[in-house]
Design a protein around this motif. Structure first.
Motif, PDB file in Angstrom:
ATOM      1  N   TYR A  96     -12.322  75.525  -1.338  1.00 22.97           N
ATOM      2  CA  TYR A  96     -13.008  74.333  -1.827  1.00 22.97           C
ATOM      3  C   TYR A  96     -12.822  73.130  -0.900  1.00 22.97           C
ATOM      4  O   TYR A  96     -13.461  72.099  -1.096  1.00 22.97           O
ATOM      5  CB  TYR A  96     -12.515  73.983  -3.235  1.00 22.97           C
ATOM      6  CG  TYR A  96     -12.831  75.057  -4.236  1.00 22.97           C
ATOM      7  CD1 TYR A  96     -14.085  75.127  -4.832  1.00 22.97           C
ATOM      8  CD2 TYR A  96     -11.890  76.039  -4.560  1.00 22.97           C
ATOM      9  CE1 TYR A  96     -14.397  76.133  -5.732  1.00 22.97           C
ATOM     10  CE2 TYR A  96     -12.188  77.053  -5.455  1.00 22.97           C
ATOM     11  CZ  TYR A  96     -13.444  77.096  -6.042  1.00 22.97           C
ATOM     12  OH  TYR A  96     -13.752  78.106  -6.923  1.00 22.97           O
ATOM     13  N   THR A  99     -16.182  72.022   1.296  1.00 25.24           N
ATOM     14  CA  THR A  99     -17.501  72.158   0.673  1.00 25.24           C
ATOM     15  C   THR A  99     -18.330  70.882   0.774  1.00 25.24           C
ATOM     16  O   THR A  99     -19.443  70.880   1.314  1.00 25.24           O
ATOM     17  CB  THR A  99     -17.365  72.570  -0.806  1.00 25.24           C
ATOM     18  OG1 THR A  99     -16.675  73.816  -0.880  1.00 25.24           O
ATOM     19  CG2 THR A  99     -18.737  72.708  -1.462  1.00 25.24           C
ATOM     20  N   GLU A 100     -17.807  69.792   0.232  1.00 17.86           N
ATOM     21  CA  GLU A 100     -18.591  68.552   0.194  1.00 17.86           C
ATOM     22  C   GLU A 100     -18.868  68.028   1.593  1.00 17.86           C
ATOM     23  O   GLU A 100     -20.005  67.654   1.920  1.00 17.86           O
ATOM     24  CB  GLU A 100     -17.866  67.495  -0.633  1.00 17.86           C
ATOM     25  CG  GLU A 100     -18.690  66.228  -0.876  1.00 17.86           C
ATOM     26  CD  GLU A 100     -19.920  66.473  -1.745  1.00 17.86           C
ATOM     27  OE1 GLU A 100     -20.869  65.672  -1.645  1.00 17.86           O
ATOM     28  OE2 GLU A 100     -19.935  67.454  -2.517  1.00 17.86           O
ATOM     29  N   SER A 101     -17.853  67.998   2.439  1.00 13.72           N
ATOM     30  CA  SER A 101     -18.027  67.458   3.791  1.00 13.72           C
ATOM     31  C   SER A 101     -19.063  68.243   4.563  1.00 13.72           C
ATOM     32  O   SER A 101     -19.945  67.666   5.228  1.00 13.72           O
ATOM     33  CB  SER A 101     -16.694  67.484   4.541  1.00 13.72           C
ATOM     34  OG  SER A 101     -15.721  66.717   3.876  1.00 13.72           O
ATOM     35  N   ALA A 103     -21.468  70.316   3.432  1.00 14.61           N
ATOM     36  CA  ALA A 103     -22.805  70.197   2.844  1.00 14.61           C
ATOM     37  C   ALA A 103     -23.441  68.854   3.190  1.00 14.61           C
ATOM     38  O   ALA A 103     -24.631  68.780   3.538  1.00 14.61           O
ATOM     39  CB  ALA A 103     -22.735  70.374   1.335  1.00 14.61           C
ATOM     40  N   GLU A 104     -22.654  67.784   3.128  1.00 21.95           N
ATOM     41  CA  GLU A 104     -23.186  66.470   3.492  1.00 21.95           C
ATOM     42  C   GLU A 104     -23.556  66.424   4.980  1.00 21.95           C
ATOM     43  O   GLU A 104     -24.552  65.802   5.364  1.00 21.95           O
ATOM     44  CB  GLU A 104     -22.165  65.385   3.166  1.00 21.95           C
ATOM     45  CG  GLU A 104     -22.001  65.130   1.677  1.00 21.95           C
ATOM     46  CD  GLU A 104     -21.072  63.957   1.376  1.00 21.95           C
ATOM     47  OE1 GLU A 104     -20.743  63.199   2.317  1.00 21.95           O
ATOM     48  OE2 GLU A 104     -20.682  63.788   0.208  1.00 21.95           O
ATOM     49  N   ARG A 154     -20.425  78.297  -1.880  1.00 17.15           N
ATOM     50  CA  ARG A 154     -20.163  76.929  -2.332  1.00 17.15           C
ATOM     51  C   ARG A 154     -20.921  75.896  -1.508  1.00 17.15           C
ATOM     52  O   ARG A 154     -21.513  74.958  -2.056  1.00 17.15           O
ATOM     53  CB  ARG A 154     -18.650  76.659  -2.282  1.00 17.15           C
ATOM     54  CG  ARG A 154     -17.867  77.321  -3.400  1.00 17.15           C
ATOM     55  CD  ARG A 154     -16.384  77.196  -3.191  1.00 17.15           C
ATOM     56  NE  ARG A 154     -15.923  78.076  -2.121  1.00 17.15           N
ATOM     57  CZ  ARG A 154     -15.501  79.323  -2.321  1.00 17.15           C
ATOM     58  NH1 ARG A 154     -15.466  79.818  -3.528  1.00 17.15           N
ATOM     59  NH2 ARG A 154     -15.087  80.059  -1.297  1.00 17.15           N
ATOM     60  N   ILE A 155     -20.894  76.020  -0.185  1.00 17.78           N
ATOM     61  CA  ILE A 155     -21.533  75.024   0.674  1.00 17.78           C
ATOM     62  C   ILE A 155     -23.046  75.133   0.578  1.00 17.78           C
ATOM     63  O   ILE A 155     -23.748  74.120   0.453  1.00 17.78           O
ATOM     64  CB  ILE A 155     -21.052  75.183   2.122  1.00 17.78           C
ATOM     65  CG1 ILE A 155     -19.542  74.909   2.215  1.00 17.78           C
ATOM     66  CG2 ILE A 155     -21.817  74.248   3.053  1.00 17.78           C
ATOM     67  CD1 ILE A 155     -18.924  75.282   3.552  1.00 17.78           C
ATOM     68  N   ARG A 158     -24.213  73.656  -2.670  1.00 15.25           N
ATOM     69  CA  ARG A 158     -24.093  72.195  -2.721  1.00 15.25           C
ATOM     70  C   ARG A 158     -25.203  71.537  -1.915  1.00 15.25           C
ATOM     71  O   ARG A 158     -25.800  70.551  -2.369  1.00 15.25           O
ATOM     72  CB  ARG A 158     -22.713  71.763  -2.208  1.00 15.25           C
ATOM     73  CG  ARG A 158     -22.493  70.259  -2.262  1.00 15.25           C
ATOM     74  CD  ARG A 158     -22.439  69.732  -3.675  1.00 15.25           C
ATOM     75  NE  ARG A 158     -22.225  68.300  -3.697  1.00 15.25           N
ATOM     76  CZ  ARG A 158     -23.083  67.421  -4.217  1.00 15.25           C
ATOM     77  NH1 ARG A 158     -24.217  67.824  -4.778  1.00 15.25           N
ATOM     78  NH2 ARG A 158     -22.810  66.118  -4.191  1.00 15.25           N
ATOM     79  N   MET A 162     -28.262  69.042  -3.338  1.00 12.90           N
ATOM     80  CA  MET A 162     -28.630  67.738  -2.787  1.00 12.90           C
ATOM     81  C   MET A 162     -30.118  67.684  -2.453  1.00 12.90           C
ATOM     82  O   MET A 162     -30.808  66.702  -2.782  1.00 12.90           O
ATOM     83  CB  MET A 162     -27.825  67.467  -1.512  1.00 12.90           C
ATOM     84  CG  MET A 162     -26.340  67.318  -1.715  1.00 12.90           C
ATOM     85  SD  MET A 162     -25.509  67.211  -0.101  1.00 12.90           S
ATOM     86  CE  MET A 162     -23.792  67.092  -0.618  1.00 12.90           C
ATOM     87  N   SER A 288     -16.824  69.684   8.666  1.00 14.02           N
ATOM     88  CA  SER A 288     -15.835  69.485   7.605  1.00 14.02           C
ATOM     89  C   SER A 288     -14.900  68.310   7.890  1.00 14.02           C
ATOM     90  O   SER A 288     -13.999  68.032   7.096  1.00 14.02           O
ATOM     91  CB  SER A 288     -14.983  70.755   7.432  1.00 14.02           C
ATOM     92  OG  SER A 288     -14.169  70.980   8.571  1.00 14.02           O
ATOM     93  N   GLY A 293     -12.167  65.387   3.335  1.00 16.40           N
ATOM     94  CA  GLY A 293     -12.182  66.830   3.513  1.00 16.40           C
ATOM     95  C   GLY A 293     -10.942  67.341   4.217  1.00 16.40           C
ATOM     96  O   GLY A 293     -10.350  68.354   3.820  1.00 16.40           O
TER      97      GLY A 293
END
Length: 329
Positions: A96, A99-101, A103-104, A154-155, A158, A162, A288, A293
């Protein structure tokens, strides 16, 4: 009681490094050669592994005291999991953490490619203000376009979320390991054939892990099947995409652009052909790399390594069956 020793192969977020130092002796041979690291391996009980150093059979055999390998990241292509399991060495990772970093970052590459941000930035710095009037650099709106996601983990999910929610993009998914009903219930369309998917999307974003089966997955056939003007984004691993075919398609004017964070090999050669295309946005494998992250990944891997060294079951084991029969030093 003598503290155990953990080697960290690449810099960690300071919070994670300080946490590690509370319980173990820490080695940080960040600038060491492979040969030097191989020597140090003989005395360590744990390794926090960055992306560059490969932990294969030779390295694992050198590490005679090794009790755990903690992979700082989600990609496992630089760890021989089979060899580690055969030697009863548990491997942990940070599923985890990025994931956010990542995907963004993928979304950023899509937007930057669509709006020719890198080219326009260079022009402004070079006092080429009139570039704004040249039609060939006119950007594209993503609203209502179709996104193709290769790998719906996950990525990938996400990023799809978005693009679906913010940009009203339809989402097609290629992932042989994802349940088709789950993909459909999420709101995307599962597509069994990647060439077929490529012919239907405006943006193709790659999020599959690198394995022998995915090497070259985005092949020349897939790239040539993309719609005219489509964009390709890769924040996964360089060898998933046929770079030669990508360069060829860009040179032929078939693609609207590409956003690339990973290469084959890395770093790319000083005169890599991708450098010569204005419609390409390049970053140095940093998808990432955000403060949040890196801290999340660092603390996740460190806590699991410390758990293993205390004899407690780590939270994120790659091969859970190894734990009960693990090596004890």
């Amino acid at each position: 009681m003598t503290k155990k020793t953990v080697m960290v192969t690449k810099p960690l977020h300071l919070d994670a490094l300080h946490r590690l130092e509370q319980e173990v002796e820490v080695l940080t041979p960040f600038e060491a050669s492979r040969e030097e690291i191989m020597v140090l391996l003989a005395g360590v009980h744990g390794v926090v592994l960055g992306g560059a150093f490969p932990m294969g059979p030779e390295a694992l055999d050198r590490a005679v005291k090794l009790e755990v390998v903690g992979r700082h990241g989600v990609g496992l292509d630089n760890v021989d999991i089979t060899a580690a399991s055969e030697r009863r060495i548990p491997v942990t990772y940070t599923p985890y953490g990025p994931t956010e970093s990542t995907a963004e970052h993928a979304l950023m590459l899509i937007l930057a490619t669509a709006r020719r941000v890198a080219q326009l930035d260079r022009a402004v710095r070079a006092d080429d203000w009139p570039i704004r009037d040249r039609l060939e650099v006119m950007g594209r709106e993503l609203d209502g376009m179709v996104l193709g996601v290769v790998g719906f983990g996950r990525i990938g999910r996400r990023l799809a979320e978005m693009c679906r929610d913010a940009l009203h993009m339809a989402v097609l998914v290629y992932d042989p390991y994802a349940d088709a009903d789950m993909v459909a219930a999420w709101g995307a369309e599962p597509v069994a054939d990647l060439v077929d998917l490529a012919g239907r999307v405006d943006v193709l974003s790659v999020h599959a892990p690198l394995t022998p089966g995915t090497r070259g997955l985005v092949s020349r056939e897939v790239i040539r099947a993309l719609k005219p003007g489509a964009m390709l984004v890769n924040t996964s691993r360089g060898p998933l995409v046929d770079e030669g075919a990508l360069v060829e398609a860009l040179a032929d004017g078939l693609l609207g652009g590409a956003g690339i964070d990973v290469y084959d090999p890395q770093p790319p050669a000083p005169e890599h052909p991708l450098y010569h295309f204005d419609q390409v946005v390049l970053t140095p494998h940093v998808a990432s790399f955000t403060v949040e992250g890196r801290r999340r990944m660092g603390l996740t891997v460190v806590e699991d390594v410390l758990r293993a060294l205390r004899g407690e079951r780590p939270e994120y084991l790659v091969d859970p069956e190894v734990w009960e029969k693990r090596r004890r030093v």
